[in-house]
Motif scaffolding. Structure first.
Motif, short mmCIF file in Angstrom:
data_model
loop_
_atom_site.label_atom_id
_atom_site.label_comp_id
_atom_site.label_asym_id
_atom_site.label_seq_id
_atom_site.Cartn_x
_atom_site.Cartn_y
_atom_site.Cartn_z
N PRO A 1 39.27 54.88 41.79
CA PRO A 1 39.90 54.21 41.21
C PRO A 1 41.79 54.37 41.00
CG PRO A 1 39.05 56.04 40.43
CD PRO A 1 39.06 56.38 41.76
N GLU A 2 41.99 54.76 41.31
CA GLU A 2 43.69 55.00 41.41
C GLU A 2 44.40 54.10 42.10
OE1 GLU A 2 43.16 57.91 44.07
OE2 GLU A 2 42.26 57.23 42.78
N ARG A 3 44.07 53.53 43.11
CA ARG A 3 44.44 52.98 43.48
C ARG A 3 44.85 51.32 43.23
NH1 ARG A 3 42.08 55.75 49.38
NH2 ARG A 3 43.34 57.57 49.45
N PHE A 4 43.91 50.88 42.06
CA PHE A 4 43.43 49.80 41.63
C PHE A 4 44.37 49.84 40.05
CE2 PHE A 4 39.89 50.72 44.36
CZ PHE A 4 39.80 49.83 45.08
N LEU B 1 43.10 44.48 43.12
CA LEU B 1 42.23 44.65 41.64
C LEU B 1 40.77 44.65 42.41
CD1 LEU B 1 43.15 40.84 40.53
CD2 LEU B 1 44.25 42.87 39.76
N LEU B 2 40.18 45.73 41.59
CA LEU B 2 38.88 46.05 41.74
C LEU B 2 38.06 44.69 41.54
CD1 LEU B 2 36.95 48.52 42.61
CD2 LEU B 2 36.75 48.85 40.10
N THR B 3 37.60 44.27 41.30
CA THR B 3 37.05 43.07 41.14
C THR B 3 37.23 42.48 42.32
OG1 THR B 3 37.12 43.06 38.86
CG2 THR B 3 36.19 40.75 40.34
N ARG C 1 38.88 47.43 30.40
CA ARG C 1 38.56 46.03 29.67
C ARG C 1 37.81 45.28 30.46
NH1 ARG C 1 43.31 43.96 27.61
NH2 ARG C 1 41.67 43.18 25.63
N TYR C 2 37.07 44.98 30.89
CA TYR C 2 37.04 43.86 31.83
C TYR C 2 35.89 43.91 32.23
CZ TYR C 2 41.47 41.14 31.72
OH TYR C 2 42.67 40.97 30.85
N SER C 3 34.93 43.08 31.85
CA SER C 3 33.50 43.46 33.07
C SER C 3 33.31 43.48 34.34
CB SER C 3 32.05 42.41 31.27
OG SER C 3 32.39 41.43 32.10
N MET C 4 33.87 42.80 34.68
CA MET C 4 33.93 42.46 35.79
C MET C 4 34.09 44.16 36.30
SD MET C 4 34.84 38.31 36.40
CE MET C 4 36.31 38.30 36.34
N ASP C 5 35.34 44.48 36.60
CA ASP C 5 35.63 45.21 37.11
C ASP C 5 34.57 46.71 36.87
OD1 ASP C 5 38.07 44.78 38.11
OD2 ASP C 5 38.64 46.42 37.05
N TRP C 6 33.68 46.78 36.29
CA TRP C 6 32.28 47.62 35.53
C TRP C 6 31.47 47.21 36.62
CZ3 TRP C 6 28.05 45.54 32.13
CH2 TRP C 6 27.13 46.53 31.96
N TYR C 7 30.62 45.72 36.55
CA TYR C 7 29.46 45.55 37.57
C TYR C 7 29.69 45.40 38.92
CZ TYR C 7 30.22 40.81 36.68
OH TYR C 7 30.58 39.45 36.12
N TYR C 8 31.65 44.51 39.26
CA TYR C 8 31.91 43.78 40.30
C TYR C 8 31.65 44.99 41.69
CZ TYR C 8 31.74 39.69 41.15
OH TYR C 8 31.83 37.46 41.42
N PRO C 9 31.55 46.16 41.09
CA PRO C 9 31.23 47.87 42.94
C PRO C 9 29.62 47.84 43.18
CG PRO C 9 32.58 48.08 40.96
CD PRO C 9 32.55 47.18 40.37
N VAL C 10 29.23 47.15 41.88
CA VAL C 10 27.16 46.90 42.89
C VAL C 10 27.45 45.75 43.30
CG1 VAL C 10 25.42 47.29 41.07
CG2 VAL C 10 26.98 48.13 40.21
N ALA D 1 47.23 50.63 52.86
CA ALA D 1 47.18 52.01 53.93
C ALA D 1 45.74 52.77 52.97
CB ALA D 1 48.36 52.90 53.77
N GLY D 2 45.42 53.03 51.59
CA GLY D 2 43.93 53.79 51.27
C GLY D 2 43.26 52.32 50.81
N GLY D 3 43.00 51.45 52.12
CA GLY D 3 41.88 50.68 52.27
C GLY D 3 41.58 49.51 50.83
N GLN D 4 42.37 49.33 50.51
CA GLN D 4 42.06 48.17 49.52
C GLN D 4 42.79 47.26 49.32
OE1 GLN D 4 44.22 50.98 48.86
NE2 GLN D 4 46.03 50.88 47.78
N ILE D 5 42.63 46.40 49.45
CA ILE D 5 42.94 44.90 49.27
C ILE D 5 44.02 44.77 48.06
CG2 ILE D 5 42.34 42.52 50.45
CD1 ILE D 5 41.49 44.66 51.74
N GLY D 6 45.44 43.94 48.74
CA GLY D 6 46.18 43.49 47.67
C GLY D 6 46.16 41.83 47.56
N TRP D 7 46.16 41.21 46.20
CA TRP D 7 44.90 40.39 45.48
C TRP D 7 45.88 39.03 45.99
CZ3 TRP D 7 45.70 37.23 41.49
CH2 TRP D 7 47.05 37.47 40.82
N ARG D 8 47.00 39.22 45.95
CA ARG D 8 47.54 37.52 46.20
C ARG D 8 48.71 37.99 47.60
NH1 ARG D 8 48.17 33.17 42.85
NH2 ARG D 8 50.72 32.28 42.21
#
Length: 356
Positions: free
Chosen positions: A207-210, A164-166, A215-224, A145-152
């Motif tokens: 960000p609270e929806r993820f 997952l943000l990535t 600690r993972y670099s992918m979460d840092w750059y993947y939104p970009v 409902a918040g727009g985020q995608i369940g990962w599995r």
């Protein structure tokens, strides 16, 4: 085997024409006759990395091999539009992870659009449109409902609501490519447009929806990299994490504080930097990971533990080479790669409250 096109893959301190051709040949050597591209022979195939490697083949003009990779996915798509998360050595009958991960499933849209832009092959797009459509519908059934995608979704059908943000950022990119395919076919998908807008809003503002994977670099750059953050927001995010994740002269950490840099994350960061207009920094990152290159195969080791001066794991992965080729292709002006990762001509989707 054709002779790879490498003029746009020559980059100082990264590839000569011969080195680029060797890397392309390294991926082709991993590909099975049926089109499957596992991580390496004897290891598993996952659908996301399979697509990444196929896209890399298209950057070098290996269009027939790339098409065989996409047709492998078309032949083995499950009834619900998904694929399993892992197949032993690309064998469709030997499934080693029967979960179905949304970002793995969605990524076919990125690859199909990239292949179409590389070839202009309308017959291919017609063949793959039902595959892309079914994959997107599977993914959007797990949007929260918040727009985020369940990962599995588990093999028993149980969906996972955690996001997952990535993964969601990768899905954001894939949905925009799917919309571009729909536009090309003149088959508008307004529900997809709303889904992209809601997902982009969640990534940028909630960000609270993820799950917390900071600690993972992918979460840092993947939104970009996934195009959810652009302009000043993208630059601010990259600057905030730069000193935490980038090890000068060696590459990008996979996880902080571990003393482990990885080729895939480094190449993806370079691609994100290119998309931001920072080609000089992108080039520096790509140059910094050439210590991972294996001169015999043209492939790249997955990572390097710099505290121990040790290559680890001892894997030469097709997707690490693929991510590097894509980053170099973007810097070299390969039109399809620039269009897919630059995002200027990809639909943005509708804001979630546009019709309220």
């Amino acid at each position: 085997m054709t002779t790879p096109r490498t003029e746009h893959l020559v980059l100082p301190g990264v590839f000569t024409a011969g080195e680029a051709a060797a890397t392309v040949a390294g991926i082709l050597a991993v590909q099975r006759r049926d089109g499957a591209i596992p991580w390496f022979r004897g290891h598993h195939l996952d659908p996301w990395d399979h697509v990444e490697a196929a896209m890399a083949l298209d950057t070098a003009g290996e269009h027939e091999a790339a098409e065989r990779a996409y047709l492998w996915l078309a032949r083995h798509q499950l009834a619900d539009g998904s694929w399993y998360a892992a197949y032993a050595d690309g064998d469709p009958l030997d499934v080693t992870d029967r979960g179905r991960e949304t970002n793995f499933v969605a990524y076919i849209a990125v690859g199909v659009w990239h292949h179409y832009l590389s070839t202009g092959d309308d017959t291919f797009l017609d063949r793959m449109w039902p595959v892309v459509y079914a994959a997107v519908e599977f993914v959007l059934r797990l949007q929260q409902a918040g727009g985020q995608i369940g990962w599995r979704r588990d093999d028993d059908g149980t969906p996972t609501g955690d996001a997952l943000l990535t993964g969601s950022s990768s899905v954001h990119h894939a949905l925009r490519c799917a919309l571009a395919i729909a536009d090309q076919r003149e088959e508008p998908q307004p529900d997809w447009e709303l889904a992209v807008g809601a997902l982009r809003h969640a990534i940028g503002h909630h960000p609270e929806r993820f799950l917390d994977k900071d600690r993972y670099s992918m979460d840092w750059y993947y939104p970009v990299l996934g195009g959810a953050l652009t302009g000043a927001e993208a630059k601010a995010r990259i600057e905030e994490g730069w000193d935490r994740f980038v090890v000068p002269g060696l590459g990008v950490r996979c996880v902080v504080p571990n003393p482990w840099v990885t080729g895939g994350e480094s190449a993806e960061l370079a691609l994100a930097l290119w998309a931001m207009g920072e080609s000089d920094r992108a080039l520096e990152v790509l140059q910094s990971i050439q210590h991972l290159r294996d001169p015999e195969t043209g492939l790249y080791w997955t990572g390097y533990v710099f505290d121990d001066d040790a290559v680890w794991p001892r894997e030469l992965t097709s997707w690490t080479a693929g991510s590097l080729l894509l980053a170099v292709a973007a810097l070299g002006g390969h039109e399809a790669t620039c269009a897919v990762f630059g995002g200027e001509h990809l639909p943005r989707g509708l804001d979630p409250d546009c019709c309220a």
